[in-house]
Design a protein around this motif. Structure first.
Motif, mmCIF file in Angstrom:
data_model
loop_
_atom_site.group_PDB
_atom_site.id
_atom_site.type_symbol
_atom_site.label_atom_id
_atom_site.label_comp_id
_atom_site.label_asym_id
_atom_site.label_seq_id
_atom_site.Cartn_x
_atom_site.Cartn_y
_atom_site.Cartn_z
ATOM 1 N N THR A 72 46.807 27.614 35.962
ATOM 2 C CA THR A 72 48.253 27.630 36.225
ATOM 3 C C THR A 72 48.985 28.247 35.036
ATOM 4 O O THR A 72 49.664 27.568 34.266
ATOM 5 N N ASN A 73 48.815 29.527 34.857
ATOM 6 C CA ASN A 73 49.509 30.276 33.816
ATOM 7 C C ASN A 73 50.000 31.594 34.399
ATOM 8 O O ASN A 73 49.800 31.872 35.589
ATOM 9 N N GLN A 74 50.633 32.395 33.586
ATOM 10 C CA GLN A 74 51.296 33.609 34.066
ATOM 11 C C GLN A 74 50.352 34.550 34.798
ATOM 12 O O GLN A 74 50.707 35.142 35.823
ATOM 13 N N ASN A 75 49.132 34.706 34.298
ATOM 14 C CA ASN A 75 48.181 35.628 34.925
ATOM 15 C C ASN A 75 47.192 34.937 35.847
ATOM 16 O O ASN A 75 46.405 35.608 36.523
ATOM 17 N N GLY A 76 47.195 33.627 35.883
ATOM 18 C CA GLY A 76 46.328 32.911 36.808
ATOM 19 C C GLY A 76 44.844 33.017 36.489
ATOM 20 O O GLY A 76 44.030 33.160 37.397
ATOM 21 N N PHE A 77 44.487 32.919 35.217
ATOM 22 C CA PHE A 77 43.068 32.926 34.864
ATOM 23 C C PHE A 77 42.848 32.072 33.628
ATOM 24 O O PHE A 77 43.780 31.740 32.898
ATOM 25 N N ILE A 100 34.841 32.767 33.583
ATOM 26 C CA ILE A 100 36.214 33.168 33.889
ATOM 27 C C ILE A 100 36.612 32.554 35.224
ATOM 28 O O ILE A 100 35.949 32.788 36.243
ATOM 29 N N ASP A 101 37.677 31.748 35.208
ATOM 30 C CA ASP A 101 38.234 31.158 36.433
ATOM 31 C C ASP A 101 39.468 31.939 36.852
ATOM 32 O O ASP A 101 40.327 32.248 36.012
ATOM 33 N N PHE A 102 39.564 32.242 38.144
ATOM 34 C CA PHE A 102 40.692 32.992 38.690
ATOM 35 C C PHE A 102 41.401 32.158 39.747
ATOM 36 O O PHE A 102 40.761 31.608 40.648
ATOM 37 N N ALA A 103 42.721 32.088 39.665
ATOM 38 C CA ALA A 103 43.498 31.427 40.704
ATOM 39 C C ALA A 103 43.444 32.240 41.993
ATOM 40 O O ALA A 103 43.245 33.460 41.979
ATOM 41 N N ALA A 104 43.610 31.563 43.108
ATOM 42 C CA ALA A 104 43.614 32.248 44.408
ATOM 43 C C ALA A 104 44.785 33.215 44.508
ATOM 44 O O ALA A 104 45.826 33.035 43.883
ATOM 45 N N ASN A 105 44.598 34.271 45.299
ATOM 46 C CA ASN A 105 45.670 35.213 45.627
ATOM 47 C C ASN A 105 46.345 35.813 44.400
ATOM 48 O O ASN A 105 47.549 35.672 44.197
ATOM 49 N N GLY A 106 45.571 36.464 43.561
ATOM 50 C CA GLY A 106 46.185 37.233 42.487
ATOM 51 C C GLY A 106 45.877 36.829 41.071
ATOM 52 O O GLY A 106 46.419 37.434 40.135
ATOM 53 N N GLY A 107 45.042 35.829 40.866
ATOM 54 C CA GLY A 107 44.627 35.531 39.499
ATOM 55 C C GLY A 107 43.910 36.732 38.908
ATOM 56 O O GLY A 107 43.073 37.352 39.575
ATOM 57 N N LEU A 128 36.417 39.358 44.012
ATOM 58 C CA LEU A 128 37.190 40.022 42.971
ATOM 59 C C LEU A 128 37.232 41.522 43.189
ATOM 60 O O LEU A 128 36.250 42.134 43.650
ATOM 61 N N TYR A 129 38.371 42.109 42.859
ATOM 62 C CA TYR A 129 38.532 43.558 42.775
ATOM 63 C C TYR A 129 38.464 43.898 41.296
ATOM 64 O O TYR A 129 39.317 43.484 40.507
ATOM 65 N N ALA A 130 37.411 44.623 40.879
ATOM 66 C CA ALA A 130 37.192 44.914 39.465
ATOM 67 C C ALA A 130 37.093 46.419 39.263
ATOM 68 O O ALA A 130 36.657 47.161 40.145
ATOM 69 N N GLY A 131 37.494 46.863 38.080
ATOM 70 C CA GLY A 131 37.402 48.295 37.817
ATOM 71 C C GLY A 131 37.636 48.640 36.368
ATOM 72 O O GLY A 131 38.076 47.799 35.577
ATOM 73 N N PHE A 132 37.320 49.874 36.029
ATOM 74 C CA PHE A 132 37.584 50.390 34.685
ATOM 75 C C PHE A 132 38.019 51.843 34.790
ATOM 76 O O PHE A 132 37.821 52.516 35.818
ATOM 77 N N ASN A 167 41.736 34.308 49.070
ATOM 78 C CA ASN A 167 42.686 33.194 49.184
ATOM 79 C C ASN A 167 42.093 31.879 48.693
ATOM 80 O O ASN A 167 42.616 30.799 48.985
ATOM 81 N N THR A 168 40.982 31.969 47.970
ATOM 82 C CA THR A 168 40.393 30.808 47.311
ATOM 83 C C THR A 168 40.176 31.140 45.833
ATOM 84 O O THR A 168 40.167 32.319 45.445
ATOM 85 N N ASN A 169 40.000 30.131 45.023
ATOM 86 C CA ASN A 169 39.696 30.373 43.613
ATOM 87 C C ASN A 169 38.399 31.163 43.470
ATOM 88 O O ASN A 169 37.513 31.082 44.328
ATOM 89 N N ALA A 170 38.286 31.892 42.387
ATOM 90 C CA ALA A 170 37.081 32.670 42.114
ATOM 91 C C ALA A 170 36.558 32.316 40.736
ATOM 92 O O ALA A 170 37.316 31.925 39.842
ATOM 93 N N VAL A 171 35.241 32.458 40.572
ATOM 94 C CA VAL A 171 34.585 32.176 39.296
ATOM 95 C C VAL A 171 33.598 33.298 39.001
ATOM 96 O O VAL A 171 32.861 33.737 39.887
ATOM 97 N N ALA A 172 33.598 33.758 37.753
ATOM 98 C CA ALA A 172 32.646 34.778 37.323
ATOM 99 C C ALA A 172 32.121 34.434 35.945
ATOM 100 O O ALA A 172 32.738 33.667 35.198
#
Length: 225
Positions: A72-77, A100-107, A128-132, A167-172
């Motif tokens: 629960t922070n600005q970037n959701g992670f 790395i924990d990601f909040a649902a819908n946009g973390g 996750l959508y990941a890229g470089f 739409n669920t939390n993600a973990v990597a």
């Protein structure tokens, strides 16, 4: 002729050795469990090391990596680091990791770089959508949608990100080939440096209105101090 071959071989060896030592150097001992001072320790390979005779398994272990973290922070992670600060036995071994924990819908982990390490990202839960972005013009964006069980490699020093599109939390889990990969978050570094970068530099460099630059410096400056 043999002398020329020897010289070429020697130069190749020197170049390859220089390349290797651009990364963490090879340790000169089995391990060097980091301690904060010289008490009960020895100075080896540039660090104070715990006396090997009093090293325990706890110096090489970490518990709680299975525990979800607050996003629960600005970037959701949220990042749980496994480095020399949390696992002292990692000192001088040239690796580190993170949950790395990601909040649902946009973390997301916002665009950033690791100046001293290549990253291997493995998704455990969620999508996750990941890229470089490549470093040569034209700058290419290389991305992939990752699901549980997928892995993605981010080459050393390149700007990259991860974004939860589910739409669920993600973990990597991320693995780095450096004890101290470093992290440079682009927006925070550019707009939140201390002291601030002279605004005209950012106005010209990013082709932004001065009011926008002032707003961003105030926003990220507050978050970085």
């Amino acid at each position: 002729m043999k002398g020329a071959h020897f010289l070429v071989a020697f130069l190749l060896l020197v170049l390859s050795t220089s390349y290797v030592f651009a990364y963490d150097p090879s340790p000169l001992q089995d391990f060097c469990v980091a301690i904060n001072g010289s008490k009960d320790g020895v100075f080896v390979n540039g660090n104070f090391c715990k006396d090997p005779m009093i090293v325990t398994a706890d110096d090489f272990s970490f518990s709680g990596l299975n525990i979800p973290r607050n996003t629960t922070n600005q970037n959701g992670f949220n990042i749980t680091l496994l480095n020399v600060d949390t696992v002292p036995g990692l000192n001088t071994l040239g690796i580190s990791m993170a949950r790395i924990d990601f909040a649902a819908n946009g973390g997301e982990t916002p665009p950033h770089t690791h100046p001293r390490a290549t990253e291997m990202l493995i998704v455990l839960e969620g999508t996750l959508y990941a890229g470089f972005v490549t470093s040569n013009q034209p700058y290419r964006l290389i991305t992939k949608v990752l699901n549980a069980g997928d892995a993605f490699v981010i080459p050393i020093g390149l700007v990259h990100f991860q974004f939860n599109i589910g739409n669920t939390n993600a973990v990597a889990v991320a693995a780095f080939n450096s004890q101290n990969p470093g992290v440079l978050v682009i927006a925070n570094a550019v707009f939140g440096s201390n002291p601030p970068i002279y605004p005209d530099v950012l106005v010209n460099g990013f082709q932004l209105d001065r009011d926008v630059v002032n707003y961003l410096q105030e926003k990220f400056g507050d978050n970085s101090h």
